[in-house]
Design a protein around this motif. Structure first.
Motif: not given
Length: 128
Positions: A86-90, A46-48, A51-60
């Motif tokens: 990507l979350t699964s891969w991390i 859930a943390v990963i 973080v993935v959503n908070a960092v990448l989603q606005p850029i995308i």
């Protein structure tokens, strides 16, 4: 104190949503031996995911604004599925026993399911 409470509720509801996704959606698995390992893995995933959503989603969304307009927002399903994958891969790289089999249908349905469950739990628990 309100910020911390909201953050913990959001983290907990996302972890519960991931747990339900592992139970209900084929292709999403969590292979652990104990309850403690399961809970720890769900919280870390859930943390990963957060973080993935908070960092990448606005850029995308900023870079792909035209695609969002052209597809009337349906590209968001693809983007969310890719972020879920990507979350699964991390998580796999971190040694966590959480795995998503592929993009379709597991990652897309998983992202959609986690989003809906998190939204419902957030509304019920009044995270704000």
């Amino acid at each position: 104190m309100g910020f911390l409470k909201g953050l913990l509720i959001r983290l907990g509801s996302t972890a519960v949503a991931f747990w339900l996704a592992t139970l209900l959606i084929p292709g999403i698995s969590l292979n652990s031996d104990s309850v403690t390992e399961t809970v720890t893995t769900l919280v870390l995933v859930a943390v990963i995911f957060g973080v993935v959503n908070a960092v990448l989603q606005p850029i995308i969304k900023t870079v792909g604004c035209g695609f969002y307009l052209f597809t009337l927002g349906l590209i968001a399903l693809v983007v969310n599925g890719l972020l879920f994958l990507l979350t699964s891969w991390i998580a796999d790289q971190a040694g966590l026993p959480f795995h998503v089999d592929g993009f379709w249908p597991a990652a897309v349905l998983g992202a959609l399911f986690v989003g809906i469950v998190t939204w419902i739990l957030g509304a019920i628990l009044d995270r704000d």
